[in-house]
Each structure stands twice: as C-alpha cells, then as structure tokens.
Design a protein around this motif. Structure first.
Motif, PDB file in Angstrom:
ATOM      1  N   GLU A  72      62.188  21.035  33.092  1.00 47.01           N
ATOM      2  CA  GLU A  72      60.825  21.024  33.633  1.00 47.01           C
ATOM      3  C   GLU A  72      60.110  19.705  33.407  1.00 47.01           C
ATOM      4  OE1 GLU A  72      58.361  24.196  32.309  1.00 47.01           O
ATOM      5  OE2 GLU A  72      59.260  25.589  33.701  1.00 47.01           O
TER       6      GLU A  72
ATOM      7  N   SER B 182      63.393  25.399  30.669  1.00 44.66           N
ATOM      8  CA  SER B 182      62.924  26.784  30.683  1.00 44.66           C
ATOM      9  C   SER B 182      63.936  27.674  31.384  1.00 44.66           C
ATOM     10  CB  SER B 182      61.565  26.891  31.373  1.00 44.66           C
ATOM     11  OG  SER B 182      61.689  26.550  32.733  1.00 44.66           O
TER      12      SER B 182
ATOM     13  N   SER C 140      60.559  28.629  27.131  1.00 44.64           N
ATOM     14  CA  SER C 140      60.686  27.176  27.193  1.00 44.64           C
ATOM     15  C   SER C 140      61.134  26.643  25.844  1.00 44.64           C
ATOM     16  CB  SER C 140      59.353  26.524  27.583  1.00 44.64           C
ATOM     17  OG  SER C 140      58.984  26.903  28.886  1.00 44.64           O
TER      18      SER C 140
ATOM     19  N   LYS D 206      59.246  33.944  30.770  1.00 44.85           N
ATOM     20  CA  LYS D 206      59.699  32.555  30.832  1.00 44.85           C
ATOM     21  C   LYS D 206      59.743  32.008  29.404  1.00 44.85           C
ATOM     22  CE  LYS D 206      58.270  28.079  32.628  1.00 44.85           C
ATOM     23  NZ  LYS D 206      57.243  27.405  33.437  1.00 44.85           N
TER      24      LYS D 206
ATOM     25  N   TRP E 214      69.101  27.302  32.443  1.00 46.85           N
ATOM     26  CA  TRP E 214      68.004  26.466  31.968  1.00 46.85           C
ATOM     27  C   TRP E 214      67.685  25.359  32.965  1.00 46.85           C
ATOM     28  CZ3 TRP E 214      65.404  27.940  27.703  1.00 46.85           C
ATOM     29  CH2 TRP E 214      66.030  28.859  26.863  1.00 46.85           C
TER      30      TRP E 214
ATOM     31  N   VAL F 234      61.962  19.247  28.167  1.00 42.62           N
ATOM     32  CA  VAL F 234      61.463  20.615  28.087  1.00 42.62           C
ATOM     33  C   VAL F 234      62.191  21.390  29.168  1.00 42.62           C
ATOM     34  CG1 VAL F 234      59.468  22.135  28.271  1.00 42.62           C
ATOM     35  CG2 VAL F 234      59.227  19.887  27.183  1.00 42.62           C
TER      36      VAL F 234
END
Length: 126
Positions: A79, A112, A49, A47, A76, A110
């Motif tokens: 989060e 991920s 980020s 993962k 993407w 953010v």
C-alpha cells in the motif's frame, strides 16, 4: 506466514538476512459498508496492515524485491513505500567506481491483506 514470505523473497533476490530490520503490526480493522438505507453496518471482512522494514538496499534491489513480491505474496498488497537515504550505506559491490552509486535506502513497506472474520456480520443499528 508473512515473515516466511519475506525471507523467501529476500533469498530469491540474493539479499542478506541482515537486510530485514523488522516486521510489525500496523492495524487490524473491520471494513464497514452502508446498506440500502444509507446506514453503516459492519461486514465480516477485515483489513490487516503490517510494516516491513528493509535496511540499506539499492533502488535496483528494491525493484527486484517488489517484482518477486508481486508474484509470491499473493495475499499481501503493498500500500505504501517510504524511502529514506541510508547516509552511511555502502554498496555491496566494493568495485563500484562512482561514490554516488553507493547511496542505498532504508525502506518501510506497508502491506495489507483482506480476510473474513470468523464471526457473522453484526449490524451497528440499534
């Protein structure tokens, strides 16, 4: 690449290039699981980020950006969203009659993505 996706979405939203304050790495970690005995092992799944900072945008502009993001940035996932008042921010529309409408935000997203590591999974057991 992420920068190209962000720039494309900003263009689609009509946001000026100066809105993007930066993109930086947050983390890149291996995801672990437990096998049938309960022991942890490392999978080939990772993962990554990243943090995207957008300056001086309105809630409506953020909503438009996120709507486009959901349709264009297929790898993407957002989060976390952090919003901070841009105290000196001014609305892009100088004709705004209400000063309260001139309150924009600095946004930190953010995001991920999951991906497969090139290496085969390795057990962490000895």
């Amino acid at each position: 690449d992420l920068l190209a996706q962000v720039n494309s979405i900003m263009t689609d939203c009509g946001l000026p290039a100066r809105t993007l304050a930066g993109i930086s790495g947050e983390s890149d970690t291996a995801l672990t699981s437990r096998d049938s005995t309960g022991d942890p092992f490392v999978r080939s799944l990772r993962k990554q980020s990243m943090s995207i900072t957008l300056n001086d945008i309105s809630p409506v502009e953020l909503a438009t950006f996120l709507t486009k993001w959901n349709t264009k940035a297929d790898l993407w996932m957002v989060e976390r969203i952090e919003m901070t008042h841009a105290k000196s921010g001014l609305a892009r529309n100088a004709n705004t009659a209400n000063p309260a409408d001139n309150q924009n935000y600095h946004i930190r997203l953010v995001v991920s993505a999951l991906y497969h590591d090139q290496l085969s999974p390795e057990s962490t057991r000895n």
